[in-house]
Design an enzyme around this catalytic site. Structure first.
Site, mmCIF file in Angstrom:
data_model
loop_
_atom_site.group_PDB
_atom_site.id
_atom_site.type_symbol
_atom_site.label_atom_id
_atom_site.label_comp_id
_atom_site.label_asym_id
_atom_site.label_seq_id
_atom_site.Cartn_x
_atom_site.Cartn_y
_atom_site.Cartn_z
ATOM 1 C CB VAL A 1 -0.988 0.033 1.194
ATOM 2 C CG1 VAL A 1 -1.978 -1.121 1.121
ATOM 3 C CG2 VAL A 1 -0.256 0.064 2.532
ATOM 4 C CE1 TYR B 1 1.498 0.940 14.829
ATOM 5 C CE2 TYR B 1 0.910 1.671 17.033
ATOM 6 C CZ TYR B 1 0.624 0.926 15.890
ATOM 7 O OH TYR B 1 -0.537 0.186 15.829
ATOM 8 C CB SER C 1 -2.982 2.684 17.183
ATOM 9 O OG SER C 1 -2.482 2.228 18.430
ATOM 10 C CB SER D 1 2.433 6.639 11.637
ATOM 11 O OG SER D 1 2.054 5.512 12.412
ATOM 12 C CE LYS D 2 -1.441 2.504 13.117
ATOM 13 N NZ LYS D 2 -2.203 1.958 11.982
ATOM 14 C CG ASN E 1 -6.351 -3.691 9.029
ATOM 15 O OD1 ASN E 1 -6.460 -3.512 10.238
ATOM 16 N ND2 ASN E 1 -5.732 -4.766 8.522
HETATM 17 N N1 LIG Z 1 -2.734 -5.536 17.251
HETATM 18 C C1 LIG Z 1 -2.801 -4.442 17.971
HETATM 19 O O1 LIG Z 1 -2.574 -4.459 19.181
HETATM 20 C C2 LIG Z 1 -3.150 -3.128 17.317
HETATM 21 C C3 LIG Z 1 -3.442 -2.042 18.161
HETATM 22 C C4 LIG Z 1 -3.762 -0.820 17.589
HETATM 23 C C5 LIG Z 1 -3.799 -0.686 16.212
HETATM 24 N N2 LIG Z 1 -3.524 -1.743 15.420
HETATM 25 C C6 LIG Z 1 -3.558 -1.522 13.967
HETATM 26 O O2 LIG Z 1 -4.425 -2.456 13.352
HETATM 27 C C7 LIG Z 1 -3.989 -2.707 12.017
HETATM 28 C C8 LIG Z 1 -3.885 -4.205 11.804
HETATM 29 O O3 LIG Z 1 -2.932 -4.716 12.710
HETATM 30 P P1 LIG Z 1 -2.820 -6.252 13.139
HETATM 31 O O4 LIG Z 1 -2.540 -6.241 14.585
HETATM 32 O O5 LIG Z 1 -3.946 -7.038 12.593
HETATM 33 O O6 LIG Z 1 -1.439 -6.593 12.403
HETATM 34 P P2 LIG Z 1 -0.879 -7.891 11.646
HETATM 35 O O7 LIG Z 1 0.584 -7.707 11.577
HETATM 36 O O8 LIG Z 1 -1.435 -9.133 12.223
HETATM 37 O O9 LIG Z 1 -1.521 -7.694 10.194
HETATM 38 C C9 LIG Z 1 -1.134 -6.608 9.389
HETATM 39 C C10 LIG Z 1 -1.201 -7.043 7.933
HETATM 40 O O10 LIG Z 1 -0.842 -5.904 7.131
HETATM 41 C C11 LIG Z 1 0.038 -6.347 6.114
HETATM 42 N N3 LIG Z 1 0.860 -5.206 5.691
HETATM 43 C C12 LIG Z 1 1.777 -4.513 6.424
HETATM 44 N N4 LIG Z 1 2.326 -3.559 5.692
HETATM 45 C C13 LIG Z 1 1.767 -3.614 4.460
HETATM 46 C C14 LIG Z 1 1.922 -2.893 3.256
HETATM 47 N N5 LIG Z 1 2.801 -1.885 3.162
HETATM 48 N N6 LIG Z 1 1.175 -3.228 2.194
HETATM 49 C C15 LIG Z 1 0.287 -4.236 2.267
HETATM 50 N N7 LIG Z 1 0.088 -4.986 3.367
HETATM 51 C C16 LIG Z 1 0.822 -4.670 4.449
HETATM 52 C C17 LIG Z 1 0.858 -7.460 6.749
HETATM 53 O O11 LIG Z 1 1.460 -8.293 5.757
HETATM 54 C C18 LIG Z 1 -0.198 -8.163 7.591
HETATM 55 O O12 LIG Z 1 -0.851 -9.200 6.880
HETATM 56 C C19 LIG Z 1 -2.654 -1.970 11.866
HETATM 57 O O13 LIG Z 1 -2.881 -0.733 11.203
HETATM 58 C C20 LIG Z 1 -2.216 -1.731 13.292
HETATM 59 O O14 LIG Z 1 -1.362 -0.620 13.425
HETATM 60 C C21 LIG Z 1 -3.205 -2.967 15.928
#
Ligand SMILES: NC(=O)c1ccc[n+]([C@@H]2O[C@H](COP(=O)([O-])OP(=O)(O)OC[C@H]3O[C@@H](n4cnc5c(N)ncnc54)[C@H](O)[C@@H]3O)[C@@H](O)[C@H]2O)c1
Length: 257
Positions: free
Chosen positions: A63, A153, A140, A156-157, A89
């Site tokens: 992305v 991080y 986040s 960015s958020k 996402n």
């Molecule tokens: N897990 C948490 O505690 C948490 C908390 C707050 C926010 N978030 C946010 O939720 C979202 C999803 O996180 P998650 O925990 O499911 O993470 P995850 O690592 O399990 O999944 C993220 C997915 O995004 C894909 N990805 C990363 N960079 C990419 C790119 N440049 N192009 C295409 N695909 C890409 C990865 O390959 C992966 O499949 C993220 O934006 C994360 O910052 C997660």
């Protein structure tokens, strides 16, 4: 790849759909009768996750790369003919102190977490205008509350939260709604990489509901914001975080036993 020729099905693009919150969101959209374009740059994981799901369109796309993003939206339109929902996402986490955050590490985080949201939204906009669709950006709690180790991080958020408001202000004219979900901690691969056992315990202490959230709990709010049930909701940030953002002072010593 599975496809579906029914042009009337609403179509969602979910980035970062190969696992975690994106995969749970994909499954929930499918259960509600959507087609889902599953976008990820991790091809083996994407292949694995999309096997057996229907109707889905797995797209290998980073992305943060404009040409790949434009090609991704083009291929989704070829497949489905429409885009009703874009869930931005895909995200990466990198926790480091300011002095250890090299410019390269900073840029790596910004490219996916911020540039990716901008690029995907811009590329999908003509189709979203046509469908009077909506965007849900995933930020986040780190974008709402500052803390150590999250200079890239968290920033960015926080930018994603403001970008949501910019987009809502401008796109409302065309009936396109834009909202943001700010998840609290969820045990995904992303969190596992940066949450040590000590951090997990500290989160439990600081979160009124006393636990991590699940991918499905985040997905339910994303899908709600995408639905007609949220038709007068735009420019909002919803923290799905067990109360973490609401509690300014989370000292364990102040907990009522
Ligand atoms: N897990 C948490 O505690 C948490 C908390 C707050 C926010 N978030 C946010 O939720 C979202 C999803 O996180 P998650 O925990 O499911 O993470 P995850 O690592 O399990 O999944 C993220 C997915 O995004 C894909 N990805 C990363 N960079 C990419 C790119 N440049 N192009 C295409 N695909 C890409 C990865 O390959 C992966 O499949 C993220 O934006 C994360 O910052 C997660």
């Amino acid at each position: 790849m599975n496809s579906n020729s029914n042009d009337k099905l609403p179509t969602a693009i979910v980035t970062g759909a190969a696992r975690g919150i994106g995969l749970a969101t994909t499954k929930l959209f499918l259960s509600k009768g959507y087609r889902v374009a599953m976008v990820d740059r991790d091809v083996p994981e994407l292949q694995n996750a999309s096997d057996g799901l229907n109707p889905v369109w797995p797209v290998n796309c980073d992305v943060s790369q404009q040409e790949q993003v434009n090609a991704m939206v083009h291929s989704v339109l070829q497949w489905a003919g429409r885009v009703d929902v874009l869930v931005n996402n895909a995200g990466v986490a990198d926790f480091a102190a300011i002095q250890d955050t090299t410019f390269e590490r900073w840029q790596t985080v910004m490219r996916t977490n911020l540039d990716g949201v901008f690029l995907c939204s811009q590329a999908a906009l003509p189709a979203l205008r046509e469908s009077r669709g909506c965007i849900v950006n995933i930020a986040s709690i780190s974008g709402l509350r500052a803390s150590t180790l999250r200079v890239a991080y968290g920033t960015s958020k926080a930018a994603v939260i403001h970008l949501t408001k910019q987009q809502a202000a401008e796109l409302g004219e065309w009936g396109v709604r834009v909202n943001c979900v700010a998840p609290g901690p969820v045990k995904t691969k992303l969190a596992a990489a940066v949450h040590t056992p000590a951090i997990v315990n500290a989160y439990h202490d600081a979160i009124p509901l006393n636990r991590y959230g699940s991918e499905e709990e985040i997905a339910r709010v994303i899908v709600f914001l995408s639905s007609a049930e949220a038709s007068y909701l735009t420019g909002q940030v919803i923290a799905v975080d067990g109360g973490f953002d609401a509690t300014g002072v989370g000292l364990p010593a102040l907990r009522i036993p």
